[in-house]
Design a protein around this motif. Structure first.
Motif, PDB file in Angstrom:
ATOM      1  N   ARG A   1       0.820  -1.210   0.000  1.00  0.00           N
ATOM      2  CA  ARG A   1       0.000   0.000   0.000  1.00  0.00           C
ATOM      3  C   ARG A   1       0.852   1.257   0.000  1.00  0.00           C
ATOM      4  O   ARG A   1       0.425   2.303  -0.525  1.00  0.00           O
ATOM      5  N   GLU A   2       2.029   1.177   0.553  1.00  0.00           N
ATOM      6  CA  GLU A   2       2.915   2.336   0.567  1.00  0.00           C
ATOM      7  C   GLU A   2       3.758   2.421  -0.693  1.00  0.00           C
ATOM      8  O   GLU A   2       4.030   3.510  -1.192  1.00  0.00           O
ATOM      9  N   VAL A   3       4.166   1.280  -1.230  1.00  0.00           N
ATOM     10  CA  VAL A   3       5.062   1.276  -2.373  1.00  0.00           C
ATOM     11  C   VAL A   3       4.319   1.545  -3.678  1.00  0.00           C
ATOM     12  O   VAL A   3       4.759   2.356  -4.501  1.00  0.00           O
ATOM     13  N   ILE A   4       3.192   0.872  -3.902  1.00  0.00           N
ATOM     14  CA  ILE A   4       2.517   0.921  -5.204  1.00  0.00           C
ATOM     15  C   ILE A   4       2.090   2.334  -5.602  1.00  0.00           C
ATOM     16  O   ILE A   4       2.348   2.766  -6.737  1.00  0.00           O
ATOM     17  N   PRO A   5       1.440   3.131  -4.719  1.00  0.00           N
ATOM     18  CA  PRO A   5       1.073   4.489  -5.150  1.00  0.00           C
ATOM     19  C   PRO A   5       2.274   5.344  -5.526  1.00  0.00           C
ATOM     20  O   PRO A   5       2.234   6.074  -6.519  1.00  0.00           O
ATOM     21  N   ARG A   6       3.347   5.256  -4.735  1.00  0.00           N
ATOM     22  CA  ARG A   6       4.528   6.060  -5.055  1.00  0.00           C
ATOM     23  C   ARG A   6       5.162   5.600  -6.361  1.00  0.00           C
ATOM     24  O   ARG A   6       5.554   6.423  -7.197  1.00  0.00           O
ATOM     25  N   LEU A   7       5.283   4.304  -6.536  1.00  0.00           N
ATOM     26  CA  LEU A   7       5.885   3.775  -7.750  1.00  0.00           C
ATOM     27  C   LEU A   7       5.040   4.123  -8.978  1.00  0.00           C
ATOM     28  O   LEU A   7       5.574   4.455 -10.038  1.00  0.00           O
ATOM     29  N   THR A   8       3.714   4.062  -8.832  1.00  0.00           N
ATOM     30  CA  THR A   8       2.823   4.419  -9.944  1.00  0.00           C
ATOM     31  C   THR A   8       2.994   5.875 -10.330  1.00  0.00           C
ATOM     32  O   THR A   8       3.095   6.209 -11.523  1.00  0.00           O
ATOM     33  N   ARG A   9       3.035   6.755  -9.340  1.00  0.00           N
ATOM     34  CA  ARG A   9       3.194   8.183  -9.625  1.00  0.00           C
ATOM     35  C   ARG A   9       4.519   8.447 -10.330  1.00  0.00           C
ATOM     36  O   ARG A   9       4.580   9.183 -11.323  1.00  0.00           O
ATOM     37  N   ILE A  10       5.594   7.844  -9.832  1.00  0.00           N
ATOM     38  CA  ILE A  10       6.904   8.040 -10.440  1.00  0.00           C
ATOM     39  C   ILE A  10       6.921   7.501 -11.870  1.00  0.00           C
ATOM     40  O   ILE A  10       7.463   8.125 -12.786  1.00  0.00           O
ATOM     41  N   THR A  11       6.298   6.344 -12.083  1.00  0.00           N
ATOM     42  CA  THR A  11       6.286   5.733 -13.418  1.00  0.00           C
ATOM     43  C   THR A  11       5.548   6.618 -14.418  1.00  0.00           C
ATOM     44  O   THR A  11       5.993   6.783 -15.560  1.00  0.00           O
ATOM     45  N   VAL A  12       4.424   7.197 -14.000  1.00  0.00           N
ATOM     46  CA  VAL A  12       3.664   8.077 -14.891  1.00  0.00           C
ATOM     47  C   VAL A  12       4.496   9.294 -15.285  1.00  0.00           C
ATOM     48  O   VAL A  12       4.568   9.668 -16.469  1.00  0.00           O
TER      49      VAL A  12
END
Length: 395
Positions: free
Chosen positions: A66-77
């Motif tokens: 829950r902590e990793v996926i939102p940050r990783l998604t934002r960075i990837t976009v």
């Protein structure tokens, strides 16, 4: 009983000894019995400490995701959008206009205007820019001293390309706007300082003896022999007829390059970011690196900076990912930038063997390539040290 004692005193003594010994054995047995339950009760608790319940592991995993996926998604976009736009800029040749000022730098350095073409090319392709300078050196237009000065002036324009292809689309989203812009600005200032130093040195040490303008005739003849017919060699601006690629084809090519960049960067980001978040969650990083505190405290850096420098020296992106969650506590934006600059100094040893030696030796050959590496490394060390000192002394 008394009669037996009178008849045989020895038997009576043995009988009394046995009677007195039995209670002692009896009293000892309960002690052993009471010890057994203690051992039995200890084992389950010990096993419970060694093997966490499955539900606890699942809960920790879910919390981590829950902590990793939102940050990783934002960075990837952000990376996808930034890299795609950067590839479009390069594909349509717009980046060359940024380097149009190159000619104004070569003249004060006593270099011919043609060197500005190589510097301009570096902003679009580092390999092409260096290859053009190598051609000028091999033809005799520039001697070794003039070529070294041209390489120094090249520094900022080589950095310009990385601003569009790496720093803005990749590094700033990872570090955050404040820290990312501060770091990129410092790196831009370092590159610009090396370029300005090259102009100043050229104005002091170069003269007509270092430039053979008669070699330009041979170069122009070689370019005009009709072998390529490329508009970029004649100096004419490219037209739609000169390029077989339509705007749609260029956009598709930019998308293809972007996909390749994402495939290379995002999996590494996911692994490193997950490990970093897990480390921060379960390990006291400050305590783990507390041994280094006396060393880093001398320049005002947290003890955790030692671990960050180690990661950054091996991989720039991984180092940025590692320090990003620590910005705010224990790092401030300024100490984070200082730590990454220190990591950049340490990384020279690694990057020299991984990239600089193969690239520079391939362009210049071993002898002159080693000189280029030595000058580049020395100038970067000097100006990065100056930048770190300035950040430490800033109020």
């Amino acid at each position: 009983m008394f009669g037996a004692a009178i008849v045989d005193p020895v038997l009576w003594a043995v009988h009394q000894s046995m009677m007195s010994f039995q209670p002692t054995m009896t009293s000892f047995q309960p002690t052993m019995t009471s010890f057994q339950p203690t051992m039995t009760s200890l084992q389950p608790s010990t096993l419970a400490l060694q093997i966490p319940p499955t539900s606890a592991i699942a809960a920790e995993t879910v919390a981590l995701l829950r902590e990793v996926i939102p940050r990783l998604t934002r960075i990837t976009v952000f990376i996808a959008l930034g890299v795609f736009v950067a590839n479009l800029v390069v594909s349509f040749g717009l980046i060359q206009y940024i380097a149009g000022v190159a000619g104004y730098l070569t003249r004060p350095a006593n270099l011919p205007d043609e060197v500005g073409t190589a510097i301009l090319t570096t902003a679009a392709s580092t390999t092409a820019g260096y290859a053009t300078l190598a051609e000028y050196r091999e033809s005799g237009l520039l001697d070794d001293r003039a070529t070294i000065v041209a390489v120094m002036i090249n520094t900022f324009f080589g950095f310009v390309q990385h601003v569009f292809t790496y720093y803005v689309p990749v590094l700033i989203p990872i570090l955050g706007f404040h820290t990312g812009v501060l770091y990129v600005s410092i790196r831009a200032g370092i590159s610009l300082a090396i370029t300005i130093a090259g102009v100043a040195i050229g104005g002091l040490v170069l003269s007509s003896r270092n430039v053979d303008r008669s070699a330009l005739a041979d170069l122009e003849t070689g370019h005009g022999d009709g072998e390529t017919g490329d508009a970029s060699e004649s100096g004419a601006p490219p037209t739609d007829d000169d390029s077989p690629d339509s705007p749609r084809d260029r956009a598709r090519e930019a998308a293809r390059k972007t996909a390749g960049t994402l495939r290379r960067i995002v999996p590494r980001l996911a692994v490193v970011y997950t490990l970093v978040i897990a480390l921060i969650t379960h390990v006291d990083v400050a305590a783990l690196t507390g041994v280094a505190e006396p060393l880093t405290a001398a320049i005002g850096l947290p003890g955790a900076s030692v671990a960050i420098v180690a990661v950054y020296s091996l991989d720039t992106t991984a180092g940025a990912v590692a320090i990003a969650p620590l910005i705010g506590e224990p790092f401030t934006p300024r100490t984070a930038v200082i730590t990454m600059l220190l990591g950049g100094i340490v990384s020279f040893a690694v990057s020299t063997f991984k990239r600089s030696i193969p690239f520079q030796f391939g362009i210049w050959g071993p002898e002159f390539g080693l000189k280029v590496i030595a000058v580049n490394t020395a100038m970067k060390l000097v100006f990065i040290t100056v930048a770190i000192a300035g950040l430490l002394l800033a109020p």
